[in-house]
Enzyme design. Structure first.
Site, PDB file in Angstrom:
ATOM      1  N   ARG A  56      -9.641   0.949   9.457  1.00  0.00           N
ATOM      2  CA  ARG A  56      -8.998  -0.549   9.780  1.00  0.00           C
ATOM      3  C   ARG A  56      -9.921  -1.094  10.456  1.00  0.00           C
ATOM      4  O   ARG A  56      -9.532  -2.417  10.881  1.00  0.00           O
ATOM      5  CB  ARG A  56      -7.740  -0.396  10.727  1.00  0.00           C
ATOM      6  CG  ARG A  56      -6.551  -0.596   9.563  1.00  0.00           C
ATOM      7  CD  ARG A  56      -5.118  -0.649  10.663  1.00  0.00           C
ATOM      8  NE  ARG A  56      -3.996  -1.259  10.379  1.00  0.00           N
ATOM      9  CZ  ARG A  56      -3.123  -0.755   9.785  1.00  0.00           C
ATOM     10  NH1 ARG A  56      -3.396   0.714   9.276  1.00  0.00           N
ATOM     11  NH2 ARG A  56      -1.953  -1.218   9.752  1.00  0.00           N
TER      12      ARG A  56
ATOM     13  N   ARG B 154      11.984  -1.583  10.711  1.00  0.00           N
ATOM     14  CA  ARG B 154      10.902  -1.036  11.490  1.00  0.00           C
ATOM     15  C   ARG B 154      10.682  -2.029  12.694  1.00  0.00           C
ATOM     16  O   ARG B 154      10.935  -3.069  12.807  1.00  0.00           O
ATOM     17  CB  ARG B 154       9.674  -1.004  10.776  1.00  0.00           C
ATOM     18  CG  ARG B 154       9.212   0.339  10.200  1.00  0.00           C
ATOM     19  CD  ARG B 154       7.948   0.351   9.338  1.00  0.00           C
ATOM     20  NE  ARG B 154       6.763  -0.291   9.966  1.00  0.00           N
ATOM     21  CZ  ARG B 154       5.492  -0.322   9.518  1.00  0.00           C
ATOM     22  NH1 ARG B 154       5.318   0.386   8.258  1.00  0.00           N
ATOM     23  NH2 ARG B 154       4.550  -0.838   9.837  1.00  0.00           N
TER      24      ARG B 154
ATOM     25  N   ARG C  51      11.832  -5.771   4.647  1.00  0.00           N
ATOM     26  CA  ARG C  51      11.664  -4.408   4.134  1.00  0.00           C
ATOM     27  C   ARG C  51      12.753  -3.492   5.231  1.00  0.00           C
ATOM     28  O   ARG C  51      13.104  -3.798   6.222  1.00  0.00           O
ATOM     29  CB  ARG C  51      10.176  -3.996   4.972  1.00  0.00           C
ATOM     30  CG  ARG C  51      10.130  -2.599   4.751  1.00  0.00           C
ATOM     31  CD  ARG C  51       8.648  -2.036   5.001  1.00  0.00           C
ATOM     32  NE  ARG C  51       7.965  -2.456   6.176  1.00  0.00           N
ATOM     33  CZ  ARG C  51       6.583  -2.302   6.292  1.00  0.00           C
ATOM     34  NH1 ARG C  51       5.700  -1.756   5.427  1.00  0.00           N
ATOM     35  NH2 ARG C  51       6.182  -2.855   7.537  1.00  0.00           N
TER      36      ARG C  51
ATOM     37  N   ARG D  68       0.080  -8.862  13.849  1.00  0.00           N
ATOM     38  CA  ARG D  68      -0.210  -7.940  12.828  1.00  0.00           C
ATOM     39  C   ARG D  68      -1.149  -8.929  11.787  1.00  0.00           C
ATOM     40  O   ARG D  68      -2.410  -8.115  11.567  1.00  0.00           O
ATOM     41  CB  ARG D  68       0.681  -7.135  12.199  1.00  0.00           C
ATOM     42  CG  ARG D  68       1.366  -5.959  13.056  1.00  0.00           C
ATOM     43  CD  ARG D  68       2.596  -5.604  12.466  1.00  0.00           C
ATOM     44  NE  ARG D  68       2.466  -4.776  11.271  1.00  0.00           N
ATOM     45  CZ  ARG D  68       3.477  -4.544  10.443  1.00  0.00           C
ATOM     46  NH1 ARG D  68       4.847  -5.000  10.731  1.00  0.00           N
ATOM     47  NH2 ARG D  68       3.325  -3.810   9.363  1.00  0.00           N
TER      48      ARG D  68
ATOM     49  N   LYS E  76       0.849  -1.273   0.028  1.00  0.00           N
ATOM     50  CA  LYS E  76      -0.006  -0.109   0.166  1.00  0.00           C
ATOM     51  C   LYS E  76       0.853   1.190   0.056  1.00  0.00           C
ATOM     52  O   LYS E  76       0.656   2.117  -0.948  1.00  0.00           O
ATOM     53  CB  LYS E  76      -0.939   0.094   1.272  1.00  0.00           C
ATOM     54  CG  LYS E  76      -1.885  -1.139   1.347  1.00  0.00           C
ATOM     55  CD  LYS E  76      -2.616  -1.219   2.753  1.00  0.00           C
ATOM     56  CE  LYS E  76      -1.870  -1.150   3.983  1.00  0.00           C
ATOM     57  NZ  LYS E  76      -1.180  -2.253   4.316  1.00  0.00           N
TER      58      LYS E  76
END
Ligand code: AP5
Length: 207
Positions: free
Chosen positions: A89, A154, A128, A165, A15
């Protein structure tokens, strides 16, 4: 009327990557609740102090906090084409947005679901890396950062937090798929393909 799109999908679906490209090439403004919260945590603001423990545990930050952030942003961004990246969300967030949009002279133009299976999410998020100066997102294999950039990982991209998550996505966010299907707003993109292929399809969907 200025355009309003929602980017929906599991963590790591791409996204943010696609939103960044629309910002650079098409003049959209990206509202990423995740980026706003991370910035607040970094600066140690009241918002950051409240959000930190939820984020580190891979849980959602309470709805009233997030809805307040979006209300402010929508006022600031009057007249701009926007992408809501990571909001709504939960069903209560979606219902709050339905009320807010007409109050700021907007309507929802579409909801794009970036569809990716869980195994792919884990591969993407564990690789990532982010440039802390610009916020630009890379992947150690699929989109390596230039060697001169010092990237970071992160805090919530550790495997046990990624799994949490995903669990939260399936229980609390996936019900929005039905919600927007019923409103006839949902468009699904197969986001397992390369970023360029996903972007090409995204442009055709946004037309
Ligand atoms: P947030 O920052 O929104 O995280 P997320 O939704 O989990 O999404 P991500 O940023 O992890 O993934 P993405 O889909 O943007 O993927 P990306 O483009 O980076 O939220 C973080 C936390 O904040 C939440 O857990 C929660 O605590 C809180 N929060 C935020 N919003 C909230 C809300 N509304 N309510 C309550 N709490 C909220 O891509 C991932 C990786 O894959 C990158 O390395 C990228 O280079 C790579 N990649 C991208 N596309 C491709 C492709 N096509 N092929 C191969 N690799 C790709």
């Amino acid at each position: 009327m200025a355009k309003t799109y929602i980017f929906l999908g599991p963590p790591g679906a791409g996204k943010g990557t696609q939103a960044q490209r629309l910002v650079e090439e098409k003049g959209f403004v990206q509202i990423s609740t995740g980026d706003i919260l991370r910035e607040a945590v970094k600066k140690g603001t009241e918002l950051g102090k409240k959000a930190k423990e939820y984020m580190e545990a891979g849980k959602l930050v309470p709805d009233d906090i997030i809805i307040g952030i979006i209300k402010e942003k929508l006022k600031e961004l009057e007249g701009k084409d926007i992408i809501l990246d990571g909001f709504p969300r939960t069903i209560p967030q979606a219902e709050a947005l339905d009320k807010m949009l007409p109050e700021v002279g907007r309507k929802l133009d579409g909801v794009i679901l970036f569809d990716v299976p869980d195994e792919e999410v884990i591969k993407r998020l564990s690789g990532r890396r982010v440039d802390p100066k610009t916020g630009k997102v890379y992947h150690i294999i699929f989109n390596p950062p230039p060697p001169e950039i010092e990237v970071i990982q992160r805090d919530d991209d550790k495997e046990e937090v990624i799994r949490k998550r995903l669990e939260v996505y399936h229980s609390q966010t996936a019900p929005l798929i039905e919600y927007y299907k019923k409103q006839n707003k949902l468009q699904v993109i197969d986001a397992t393909r390369s970023p360029d292929e996903v972007y090409t399809e995204l442009l055709s969907v946004l037309k």
